[in-house]
Design a protein around this motif. Structure first.
Motif, PDB file in Angstrom:
ATOM      1  N   PRO A 333       1.002  -1.372   0.304  1.00  0.00           N
ATOM      2  CA  PRO A 333      -0.097  -0.411  -0.035  1.00  0.00           C
ATOM      3  C   PRO A 333       0.801   1.291  -0.402  1.00  0.00           C
ATOM      4  CG  PRO A 333      -0.708  -1.677   2.060  1.00  0.00           C
ATOM      5  CD  PRO A 333       0.606  -2.254   1.488  1.00  0.00           C
ATOM      6  N   ILE A 334       1.828   1.496   0.861  1.00  0.00           N
ATOM      7  CA  ILE A 334       2.763   2.270   0.288  1.00  0.00           C
ATOM      8  C   ILE A 334       3.597   2.763  -1.190  1.00  0.00           C
ATOM      9  CG2 ILE A 334       5.107   3.134   1.280  1.00  0.00           C
ATOM     10  CD1 ILE A 334       4.504   1.944   4.207  1.00  0.00           C
ATOM     11  N   VAL A 335       3.495   2.003  -1.391  1.00  0.00           N
ATOM     12  CA  VAL A 335       4.682   2.053  -2.265  1.00  0.00           C
ATOM     13  C   VAL A 335       2.973   2.657  -3.457  1.00  0.00           C
ATOM     14  CG1 VAL A 335       5.094   0.580  -4.508  1.00  0.00           C
ATOM     15  CG2 VAL A 335       6.192   0.150  -3.114  1.00  0.00           C
ATOM     16  N   SER A 336       2.232   1.883  -3.270  1.00  0.00           N
ATOM     17  CA  SER A 336       0.458   2.063  -4.205  1.00  0.00           C
ATOM     18  C   SER A 336       0.427   3.909  -4.466  1.00  0.00           C
ATOM     19  CB  SER A 336      -0.363   0.853  -4.315  1.00  0.00           C
ATOM     20  OG  SER A 336      -0.864   1.670  -2.850  1.00  0.00           O
ATOM     21  N   VAL A 337       0.529   4.502  -2.856  1.00  0.00           N
ATOM     22  CA  VAL A 337       0.357   5.792  -3.437  1.00  0.00           C
ATOM     23  C   VAL A 337       1.011   6.532  -3.721  1.00  0.00           C
ATOM     24  CG1 VAL A 337       0.424   7.559  -1.398  1.00  0.00           C
ATOM     25  CG2 VAL A 337      -0.140   5.221  -0.339  1.00  0.00           C
ATOM     26  N   PHE A 338       1.962   5.972  -4.517  1.00  0.00           N
ATOM     27  CA  PHE A 338       2.947   6.702  -5.594  1.00  0.00           C
ATOM     28  C   PHE A 338       3.136   6.781  -7.001  1.00  0.00           C
ATOM     29  CE2 PHE A 338       5.388   6.863  -1.431  1.00  0.00           C
ATOM     30  CZ  PHE A 338       5.660   8.130  -0.956  1.00  0.00           C
ATOM     31  N   ASP A 339       2.020   4.834  -6.738  1.00  0.00           N
ATOM     32  CA  ASP A 339       1.595   4.665  -8.222  1.00  0.00           C
ATOM     33  C   ASP A 339       0.853   4.780  -8.801  1.00  0.00           C
ATOM     34  OD1 ASP A 339       2.768   3.158 -10.401  1.00  0.00           O
ATOM     35  OD2 ASP A 339       1.950   1.566 -10.050  1.00  0.00           O
ATOM     36  N   HIS A 340       0.721   6.284  -9.324  1.00  0.00           N
ATOM     37  CA  HIS A 340      -0.622   6.873 -10.108  1.00  0.00           C
ATOM     38  C   HIS A 340      -0.809   6.345 -11.395  1.00  0.00           C
ATOM     39  CE1 HIS A 340      -2.868   9.422  -6.929  1.00  0.00           C
ATOM     40  NE2 HIS A 340      -1.283   9.759  -6.521  1.00  0.00           N
ATOM     41  N   ASP A 341       0.257   5.669 -12.590  1.00  0.00           N
ATOM     42  CA  ASP A 341       0.420   5.436 -13.306  1.00  0.00           C
ATOM     43  C   ASP A 341      -0.364   3.497 -13.611  1.00  0.00           C
ATOM     44  OD1 ASP A 341       0.918   7.594 -14.281  1.00  0.00           O
ATOM     45  OD2 ASP A 341       2.789   7.100 -15.366  1.00  0.00           O
ATOM     46  N   HIS A 342      -0.202   3.279 -12.341  1.00  0.00           N
ATOM     47  CA  HIS A 342       0.057   1.616 -11.868  1.00  0.00           C
ATOM     48  C   HIS A 342       1.041   0.667 -12.987  1.00  0.00           C
ATOM     49  CE1 HIS A 342      -4.365   2.146  -9.994  1.00  0.00           C
ATOM     50  NE2 HIS A 342      -4.365   3.483 -11.315  1.00  0.00           N
ATOM     51  N   SER A 343       2.483   0.537 -12.662  1.00  0.00           N
ATOM     52  CA  SER A 343       3.045   0.644 -13.826  1.00  0.00           C
ATOM     53  C   SER A 343       3.120  -0.725 -12.603  1.00  0.00           C
ATOM     54  CB  SER A 343       4.332   1.384 -13.596  1.00  0.00           C
ATOM     55  OG  SER A 343       5.532   1.497 -13.843  1.00  0.00           O
ATOM     56  N   ALA A 344       4.042  -1.792 -13.733  1.00  0.00           N
ATOM     57  CA  ALA A 344       3.543  -2.787 -13.025  1.00  0.00           C
ATOM     58  C   ALA A 344       5.338  -3.248 -11.758  1.00  0.00           C
ATOM     59  CB  ALA A 344       3.427  -4.035 -13.369  1.00  0.00           C
ATOM     60  N   GLN A 345       6.116  -2.032 -13.094  1.00  0.00           N
ATOM     61  CA  GLN A 345       6.922  -2.603 -13.507  1.00  0.00           C
ATOM     62  C   GLN A 345       7.978  -2.140 -12.071  1.00  0.00           C
ATOM     63  OE1 GLN A 345       9.338  -0.700 -16.765  1.00  0.00           O
ATOM     64  NE2 GLN A 345      11.531  -1.866 -15.682  1.00  0.00           N
ATOM     65  N   LEU A 346       7.415  -0.981 -11.948  1.00  0.00           N
ATOM     66  CA  LEU A 346       7.889   0.177 -10.805  1.00  0.00           C
ATOM     67  C   LEU A 346       7.437  -0.233  -9.686  1.00  0.00           C
ATOM     68  CD1 LEU A 346       7.297   4.232 -10.396  1.00  0.00           C
ATOM     69  CD2 LEU A 346       6.543   2.627  -8.575  1.00  0.00           C
ATOM     70  N   ALA A 347       5.962  -1.040  -9.530  1.00  0.00           N
ATOM     71  CA  ALA A 347       5.666  -1.546  -8.474  1.00  0.00           C
ATOM     72  C   ALA A 347       6.295  -2.341  -7.918  1.00  0.00           C
ATOM     73  CB  ALA A 347       3.705  -1.830  -8.576  1.00  0.00           C
ATOM     74  N   GLN A 348       6.812  -3.905  -8.802  1.00  0.00           N
ATOM     75  CA  GLN A 348       7.420  -4.322  -8.596  1.00  0.00           C
ATOM     76  C   GLN A 348       8.617  -4.470  -8.158  1.00  0.00           C
ATOM     77  OE1 GLN A 348      10.256  -6.583 -10.414  1.00  0.00           O
ATOM     78  NE2 GLN A 348      10.456  -8.235  -8.814  1.00  0.00           N
ATOM     79  N   ILE A 349       9.179  -3.811  -8.711  1.00  0.00           N
ATOM     80  CA  ILE A 349      10.720  -2.693  -8.274  1.00  0.00           C
ATOM     81  C   ILE A 349      11.060  -2.660  -6.815  1.00  0.00           C
ATOM     82  CG2 ILE A 349      12.802  -1.155  -8.018  1.00  0.00           C
ATOM     83  CD1 ILE A 349      12.389  -2.218 -11.641  1.00  0.00           C
TER      84      ILE A 349
END
Length: 435
Positions: A333-349
């Motif tokens: 949930p912390i990472v999802s706050v910043f991932d407004h593009d719903h980038s799977a690569q960003l979230a995974q890293i």
């Protein structure tokens, strides 16, 4: 003596609480910017923000260089030799205003060259340029605010510095929302809002003139080179500590750009901004210990000095446990706050990196207390050595070596490795100094 020690512990505890709140306020507006920029600019916006952050750290570091160093001189002399520090505050404030203005001018003349050096490419240059130019204009304000915060805190008014920084954070949150979403200024709006943080803080700090126990005087005079050297010699560990964040971001950006491109830089942008808040909370503990340890050292109360430092180290460890638990168990949930593009690569890293990178919090929190404690008892040379190792020699070499050996995992693990090495050496220095 037990009564005296108990009183010191209570006083340090009060300073720690206020400084944790104040220090978090100084960094929370960076985190707020990140959240809003993620919403407005997406992955490229996050990458552009992270590329600009080392310069923001540079301004804060210069403010700490003269703020911590000067306020340490002030704490040591204000009781027994107040005449020696009558114009100290005004001289350092004037110098930071001049230096910050010069930096603002130069960075607005050569922004493309500086951003290229910081790691901007064709994708991120256009997004980063406007943000960087406006942040550069805030250089004198960021620097002067750090000087004001440290002197007023060491003048016995940490409550006002806490109020000032928290109010400034609230103002930035409101202005971020207003300028980014209402006026649709995107990253330009975030940069303008950020500059209002030190301006709001300094406006509130002017109320210190009404503080009944005030000893601090604002008398402007031209600073002498000898004074600047003396303040810088005591403040340079704090300068290097703060600047190490910028240096690590710079090094990480270049390594990550080669390993995984702008998505990895954006993921690290999330981690770096969380790290700024984590380190600010830990630094709040160190800043709570430093003025009391300095004062008691000046009075030759060695038992009280040890009590203050020991309490700071204990609180730092407890805070580290709490922070690591939160960051590991709520990483998604912390990472999802910043991932407004719903980038799977960003979230995974980012979710993979968080538990590895933030092992460092256990050692980093101790290091911050140890280094400022060494400064407080006039062991600036030892603190300087630790700062160099922590932010530069061990860190840069370990990032490059670990990245070559272990890829992305090596990049994240290089930080806890660095902090652990420095913590072991710092414990040795502090133990010897307190014997």
């Amino acid at each position: 003596m037990q009564t005296s020690t108990a009183k010191i512990k209570r006083e340090v505890g009060q300073y720690i609480i206020r400084n944790i709140l104040a220090s978090s306020g100084l960094s929370l507006y960076v985190l707020v910017d990140t959240v809003f920029i993620a919403a407005a600019g997406g992955t490229l916006g996050l990458a552009a923000l992270n590329i600009s952050l080392p310069m923001f750290n540079f301004f804060n570091s210069l403010g700490l260089l003269f703020g911590i160093g000067g306020s340490t001189i002030y704490s040591i002399h204000k009781v027994n030799e107040p005449n020696k520090v009558t114009t100290l505050f005004g001289k350092l404030l004037l110098f930071c205003l001049g230096l910050g203005s010069l930096l603002a001018l130069l960075l607005n003349i050569f922004p493309i060259q500086v951003l290229t050096l910081l790691g901007a490419d064709q994708q991120t240059m256009g997004v980063a340029l406007g943000y960087f130019r406006i942040i550069a204009l805030g250089a004198p304000f960021f620097m002067c605010n750090y000087v004001c915060v440290n002197f007023i805190r060491n003048d016995g008014n940490p409550q006002l510095t806490m109020i000032a920084t928290l109010t400034a954070t609230l103002v930035v949150v409101f202005l971020d929302w207003l300028l980014i979403f209402v006026f649709q200024l995107h990253m330009i709006g975030a940069a303008i809002a950020t500059i209002f943080s030190p301006l709001t803080s300094m406006a509130i700090l002017t109320f210190h003139r009404k503080y009944p126990k005030r000893q601090l005087q604002l008398k402007f005079a031209l600073p002498e080179l000898k004074l600047l050297k003396q303040a810088a010699s005591l403040g340079i560990p704090s300068f290097l500590t703060e600047m190490s964040t910028g240096v690590s971001i710079f090094a990480f950006n270049w390594v990550l750009l080669k390993l995984s491109g702008n998505a990895a830089i954006a993921a690290y942008g999330v981690i770096a901004n969380i790290a700024i808040v984590v380190l600010a909370l830990s630094n709040g503990i160190a800043l709570g210990v430093q003025p009391i340890a300095s004062r008691e050292y000046g009075k030759h109360e060695e038992k009280n000095v040890k009590a203050a430092i020991k309490l700071g180290l204990q609180v730092a460890f407890l805070l580290s446990c709490i922070l690591y638990f939160i960051l590991v168990f709520f990483k998604a949930p912390i990472v999802s706050v910043f991932d407004h593009d719903h980038s799977a690569q960003l979230a995974q890293i980012a979710t993979h990196a968080l538990p590895l990178y933030f092992i460092s919090v256990f050692f980093a929190s101790q290091n911050l207390v140890i280094m400022l404690s060494l400064v407080a008892i006039k062991r600036a040379k030892a603190a300087f050595i630790l700062s160099l190792l922590r932010g530069y020699f061990i860190l840069i070499s370990s990032v490059l070596i670990f990245a070559a050996l272990f890829g992305l995992n090596g990049v994240w693990l290089s930080v806890p490795f660095t902090e652990a090495c420095v913590c072991a050496l710092g414990a040795y220095f502090l133990t010897n100094a307190l014997q």
